[in-house]
Motif scaffolding. Structure first.
Motif, PDB file in Angstrom:
ATOM      1  N   ILE A 258      39.947  11.148  33.194  1.00  9.74           N
ATOM      2  CA  ILE A 258      39.889  11.532  34.605  1.00  9.74           C
ATOM      3  C   ILE A 258      38.591  12.313  34.809  1.00  9.74           C
ATOM      4  N   ALA A 259      37.487  11.616  34.857  1.00  7.95           N
ATOM      5  CA  ALA A 259      36.172  12.257  34.870  1.00  7.95           C
ATOM      6  C   ALA A 259      35.992  13.165  36.072  1.00  7.95           C
ATOM      7  N   TRP A 260      36.358  12.692  37.258  1.00  2.94           N
ATOM      8  CA  TRP A 260      36.158  13.492  38.468  1.00  2.94           C
ATOM      9  C   TRP A 260      37.032  14.743  38.437  1.00  2.94           C
ATOM     10  N   GLY A 261      38.238  14.623  37.911  1.00  3.68           N
ATOM     11  CA  GLY A 261      39.123  15.784  37.834  1.00  3.68           C
ATOM     12  C   GLY A 261      38.581  16.840  36.903  1.00  3.68           C
ATOM     13  N   ASN A 262      38.107  16.416  35.735  1.00  2.14           N
ATOM     14  CA  ASN A 262      37.538  17.375  34.787  1.00  2.14           C
ATOM     15  C   ASN A 262      36.257  17.998  35.315  1.00  2.14           C
ATOM     16  N   ALA A 263      35.470  17.222  36.055  1.00  4.74           N
ATOM     17  CA  ALA A 263      34.243  17.771  36.638  1.00  4.74           C
ATOM     18  C   ALA A 263      34.565  18.891  37.632  1.00  4.74           C
ATOM     19  N   ILE A 264      35.585  18.680  38.461  1.00  2.00           N
ATOM     20  CA  ILE A 264      35.993  19.712  39.424  1.00  2.00           C
ATOM     21  C   ILE A 264      36.486  20.955  38.698  1.00  2.00           C
ATOM     22  N   LEU A 265      37.277  20.752  37.651  1.00  2.00           N
ATOM     23  CA  LEU A 265      37.788  21.890  36.886  1.00  2.00           C
ATOM     24  C   LEU A 265      36.654  22.669  36.231  1.00  2.00           C
ATOM     25  N   GLN A 266      35.650  21.973  35.731  1.00  2.00           N
ATOM     26  CA  GLN A 266      34.535  22.656  35.077  1.00  2.00           C
ATOM     27  C   GLN A 266      33.685  23.428  36.075  1.00  2.00           C
TER      28      GLN A 266
END
Length: 450
Positions: free
Chosen positions: A24-32
């Motif tokens: 879930i690339a977009w989800g992890n990017a938001i979390l980071q």
């Protein structure tokens, strides 16, 4: 103040929903990105709490981990790089292509190292927000953990309860164990880890509804906590994770030990024993055993193969490792081509400690050992502290479950579980700060003025 205390619960819940898989690339990017904001806030805040002694020791470990990550990118001359074990192949490959060897990094896969380093941001943000900012409430974090677990169970029910033609729409990742209740994770074993983490927090919710004499003070909390514990047990049984089943009884017993008054613990042990016996009878029934034995045998044999091959890889790149995040690339070099299954892609060692040994070598192994020693000392100190609240004790049980499950899987490679570990550790540290021993709690004195 209310908005401040909602930061950790809200961010943790987001990690449980969107941080279950690196796919879930977009989800992890938001979390980071959110993690960076929280870390900067903690660093610049004038109201941040002073670090207790236990947190200072952990801060040094975090600094060591940060330094180890930075070391992966230090440019090395071609001669020095080729002299490091396991790097000669890079030089030989370049020469074979007619290229002159140049400067290279310690990591064999620097781009993968960047991705792995960014994955450390969410747990660091949770830890900073709990220990330095105190941006949480005990009720809030409990609701976040339990809501994340319950949401995963609901999604997992849809994944296994729908016809195969429609089940794919309920999986958030492209590569999953189809037909398993994995929830927001790609791996059902990681879902089992979350359920194990949620259990002691559900027990803490139940305990918070009891008065000091054991009577009901808030029946709603008792009902919510007890009901959630029952649902979590059912979810773990249906999850069919071998490690989840193995850790279920220790987590249940430890959770009962931290919430029951002394005079109730014998009765609680009897109830837990009867429940365990009933669970064992269900698991040993012919129907369940026939369905599970094949999966269990396959799971054990593949993990043994991963373990043996990973140790061979670790010896090749000792003492500095192959580079953080490089496991999947270097593992394939040691696989026996005759035994490779084209349908299986080995992306992790299914043992977080062995995988860290492969990627970081002796320096990483030393840091892991120091962390485990620190965790054991902190847990013992917290459990001996009279002022330690039940949520901190729940954090000790939850973190123990994660660290044990990491022996046979890779839950800490997900932002969801690593954030839960950071939360649990933060609660333990904050609790230890309140009173280090019974002697720190001064008895009440009364003065009578005539």
């Amino acid at each position: 103040m209310g908005a401040r205390r909602s930061v950790v619960p809200a961010y943790l819940f987001a990690c449980l929903l969107f941080g279950g898989s690196t796919q879930i690339a977009w989800g992890n990017a938001i979390l980071q990105l959110g993690a960076i904001a929280i870390i900067v806030w903690a660093a610049l805040s004038r109201t941040r709490a002073k670090l207790p002694s236990g947190a200072r020791a952990l801060a040094w470990l975090v600094a060591g981990m940060t330094g180890l990550v930075a070391l992966q990118f230090v440019p090395l001359p071609a001669a020095v790089g080729a002299a490091i074990p396991g790097r000669m192949m890079v030089r030989d490959g370049l020469l074979e292509l007619g290229l002159a060897p140049g400067w290279q990094s310690l990591s064999l896969a620097p781009y993968d190292t960047v991705s792995a380093a960014l994955a450390l941001l969410p747990p660091l943000a949770v830890l900073a927000a709990v220990v330095m900012l105190r941006a949480y409430s005990r009720t809030g974090i409990t609701v976040a953990v339990l809501a994340g677990a319950m949401s995963g169970l609901v999604l997992g029910g849809a994944q296994v309860g729908s016809p195969m033609a429609n089940a794919e729409q309920y999986y958030l990742q492209l590569e999953v164990n189809a037909g398993t209740p994995s929830g927001f994770f790609a791996n059902p074993n990681h879902m089992a880890t979350l359920l194990l983490v949620a259990f002691p927090f559900a027990a803490a919710l139940l305990e918070s509804g009891l008065a000091r004499d054991g009577r009901l003070a808030d029946p709603r909390r008792v009902a919510a906590g007890g009901g959630t514990m029952a649902v979590l047990i059912v979810g773990l049984v249906l999850n069919r994770s071998l490690a989840g089943w193995g850790l279920l009884l220790p987590v249940v017993m430890a959770s009962l030990a931290i919430i029951l008054p002394m005079r109730w613990r014998r009765g609680g042990a009897i109830v837990a024993g009867v429940g365990t016996l009933a669970l064992a009878l269900i698991l040993l029934s012919p129907a369940v055993r026939a369905r599970f034995n094949g999966d269990a045998a396959t799971s054990v044999s593949t993990r043994q193969e991963y373990f043996t091959t990973s140790l061979a890889v670790a010896r090749t790149y000792a003492p500095f490792g192959s580079g953080i995040g490089s496991f999947a690339r270097v593992y394939r070099m040691k696989e026996d081509p005759r035994g490779v299954d084209a349908t299986i892609f080995v992306n992790h060692a299914h043992n977080d400690y062995v995988e860290l040994l492969v990627e970081t070598g002796v320096p990483g192994a030393v840091l892991v050992l120091l962390f485990l020693l620190w965790w054991g000392r902190t847990a013992l100190a917290m459990l001996r502290t009279p002022s330690a609240d039940v949520y901190a004790r729940a954090g000790a049980v939850a973190s123990a479950a994660i660290l044990l499950h990491s022996v046979v899987d890779f839950p800490l490679r997900t932002s969801a579980i690593s954030a839960c570990l950071a939360l649990s550790i933060g609660l333990m540290i904050v609790s230890c700060r309140r009173a280090r021993s019974a002697g720190d709690l001064r008895p009440t004195r009364h003065i009578e003025i005539r």
